[in-house]
Design a protein around this motif. Structure first.
Motif, mmCIF file in Angstrom:
data_model
loop_
_atom_site.group_PDB
_atom_site.id
_atom_site.type_symbol
_atom_site.label_atom_id
_atom_site.label_comp_id
_atom_site.label_asym_id
_atom_site.label_seq_id
_atom_site.Cartn_x
_atom_site.Cartn_y
_atom_site.Cartn_z
ATOM 1 N N MET A 1 19.281 63.498 13.304
ATOM 2 C CA MET A 1 20.022 62.461 13.660
ATOM 3 C C MET A 1 21.272 62.068 12.695
ATOM 4 O O MET A 1 20.957 61.932 11.641
ATOM 5 N N ASP A 2 22.322 61.883 13.444
ATOM 6 C CA ASP A 2 23.567 61.664 12.845
ATOM 7 C C ASP A 2 23.620 60.098 12.815
ATOM 8 O O ASP A 2 23.776 59.074 13.761
ATOM 9 N N LEU A 3 23.400 59.418 11.398
ATOM 10 C CA LEU A 3 23.058 58.082 11.278
ATOM 11 C C LEU A 3 24.392 57.213 11.399
ATOM 12 O O LEU A 3 24.232 56.060 12.232
ATOM 13 N N HIS A 4 25.514 57.872 11.291
ATOM 14 C CA HIS A 4 26.856 57.095 11.441
ATOM 15 C C HIS A 4 26.869 56.943 12.695
ATOM 16 O O HIS A 4 27.224 56.020 13.540
ATOM 17 N N ALA A 5 26.640 58.034 13.739
ATOM 18 C CA ALA A 5 26.951 57.784 15.075
ATOM 19 C C ALA A 5 25.896 56.958 15.522
ATOM 20 O O ALA A 5 26.147 56.253 16.527
ATOM 21 N N PHE A 6 24.574 56.860 15.277
ATOM 22 C CA PHE A 6 23.814 56.026 15.867
ATOM 23 C C PHE A 6 23.935 54.633 15.475
ATOM 24 O O PHE A 6 23.778 53.789 16.336
ATOM 25 N N ILE A 7 24.450 54.478 14.313
ATOM 26 C CA ILE A 7 24.853 52.925 13.723
ATOM 27 C C ILE A 7 26.210 52.686 14.789
ATOM 28 O O ILE A 7 26.201 51.499 15.240
ATOM 29 N N ALA A 8 27.218 53.231 14.947
ATOM 30 C CA ALA A 8 28.353 53.303 15.643
ATOM 31 C C ALA A 8 27.888 52.853 17.235
ATOM 32 O O ALA A 8 28.566 51.878 17.660
ATOM 33 N N LYS A 9 26.870 53.477 17.757
ATOM 34 C CA LYS A 9 26.653 53.237 19.100
ATOM 35 C C LYS A 9 26.058 52.012 19.200
ATOM 36 O O LYS A 9 26.106 51.339 20.201
ATOM 37 N N PHE A 10 25.110 51.642 18.205
ATOM 38 C CA PHE A 10 24.439 50.066 18.347
ATOM 39 C C PHE A 10 25.575 49.065 18.364
ATOM 40 O O PHE A 10 25.429 48.265 19.078
ATOM 41 N N TYR A 11 26.590 49.396 17.437
ATOM 42 C CA TYR A 11 27.489 48.214 17.309
ATOM 43 C C TYR A 11 28.482 48.089 18.538
ATOM 44 O O TYR A 11 29.232 47.230 19.086
ATOM 45 N N THR A 12 28.797 49.355 19.085
ATOM 46 C CA THR A 12 29.646 49.410 20.289
ATOM 47 C C THR A 12 28.815 48.621 21.434
ATOM 48 O O THR A 12 29.305 47.611 22.294
ATOM 49 N N SER A 13 27.274 48.896 21.399
ATOM 50 C CA SER A 13 26.290 48.260 22.630
ATOM 51 C C SER A 13 26.581 46.668 22.468
ATOM 52 O O SER A 13 26.275 46.031 23.299
ATOM 53 N N ILE A 14 26.520 46.244 21.118
ATOM 54 C CA ILE A 14 26.286 44.701 20.801
ATOM 55 C C ILE A 14 27.635 44.206 21.075
ATOM 56 O O ILE A 14 27.635 42.847 20.920
ATOM 57 N N ALA A 15 28.889 44.793 20.979
ATOM 58 C CA ALA A 15 30.293 44.158 20.972
ATOM 59 C C ALA A 15 30.266 43.211 22.278
ATOM 60 O O ALA A 15 30.792 42.171 21.984
ATOM 61 N N GLU A 16 29.752 43.489 23.458
ATOM 62 C CA GLU A 16 29.893 42.635 24.442
ATOM 63 C C GLU A 16 28.556 41.829 24.786
ATOM 64 O O GLU A 16 28.403 41.370 25.809
ATOM 65 N N ASP A 17 27.253 42.127 24.064
ATOM 66 C CA ASP A 17 26.305 41.459 24.185
ATOM 67 C C ASP A 17 26.214 40.000 23.479
ATOM 68 O O ASP A 17 25.720 40.013 22.136
ATOM 69 N N ALA A 18 26.504 38.941 24.038
ATOM 70 C CA ALA A 18 26.559 37.771 23.505
ATOM 71 C C ALA A 18 25.173 37.125 23.182
ATOM 72 O O ALA A 18 25.045 36.209 22.406
ATOM 73 N N ARG A 19 24.131 37.831 23.538
ATOM 74 C CA ARG A 19 22.630 37.403 23.241
ATOM 75 C C ARG A 19 22.296 37.728 21.705
ATOM 76 O O ARG A 19 21.347 37.431 21.079
ATOM 77 N N ILE A 20 23.093 38.777 21.175
ATOM 78 C CA ILE A 20 22.914 39.262 19.839
ATOM 79 C C ILE A 20 23.473 38.417 18.929
ATOM 80 O O ILE A 20 24.715 38.407 18.959
ATOM 81 N N GLY A 21 22.843 37.950 17.620
ATOM 82 C CA GLY A 21 23.339 37.335 16.700
ATOM 83 C C GLY A 21 23.300 37.963 15.372
ATOM 84 O O GLY A 21 22.497 39.000 15.475
#
Length: 96
Positions: A1-21
């Motif tokens: 698993m590419d850790l950098h890509a995995f974390i980048a995908k997470f941050y992309t996913s949460i960018a528009e998710d107002a529920r995540i703090g």
């Protein structure tokens, strides 16, 4: 698993998710760190106290709330242990 890509995908996913703090992010990063330390296995076996320490979460109620919400929101699959002597399981979901 590419850790950098995995974390980048997470941050992309949460960018528009107002529920995540910030507490959700801290908890998720503690889970990613644990997975990385365990050699990238999925699911990871966790102990609440260690994850709370890594995530800088002090209250068990906050930990439980955020773990359940991360699971409800589709970022993880959380399988809590039935008692404190057994590790809980967490599957980190790839955010494609």
């Amino acid at each position: 698993m590419d850790l950098h890509a995995f974390i980048a995908k997470f941050y992309t996913s949460i960018a528009e998710d107002a529920r995540i703090g910030s507490t959700h992010i801290s908890l998720y990063m503690a889970l990613v760190h644990t997975q990385n330390l365990d050699g990238g296995v999925n699911p990871i076996h966790i102990k609440r106290d260690m994850i709370m320490l890594r995530a800088k979460i002090r209250a068990r109620q906050t930990y439980n709330k955020c773990m359940n919400e991360l699971s409800d929101y589709g970022y993880i699959i959380y399988m809590p242990a039935s008692n404190s002597t057994v590790s809980s399981k967490v599957f980190l979901i790839d955010q494609d």
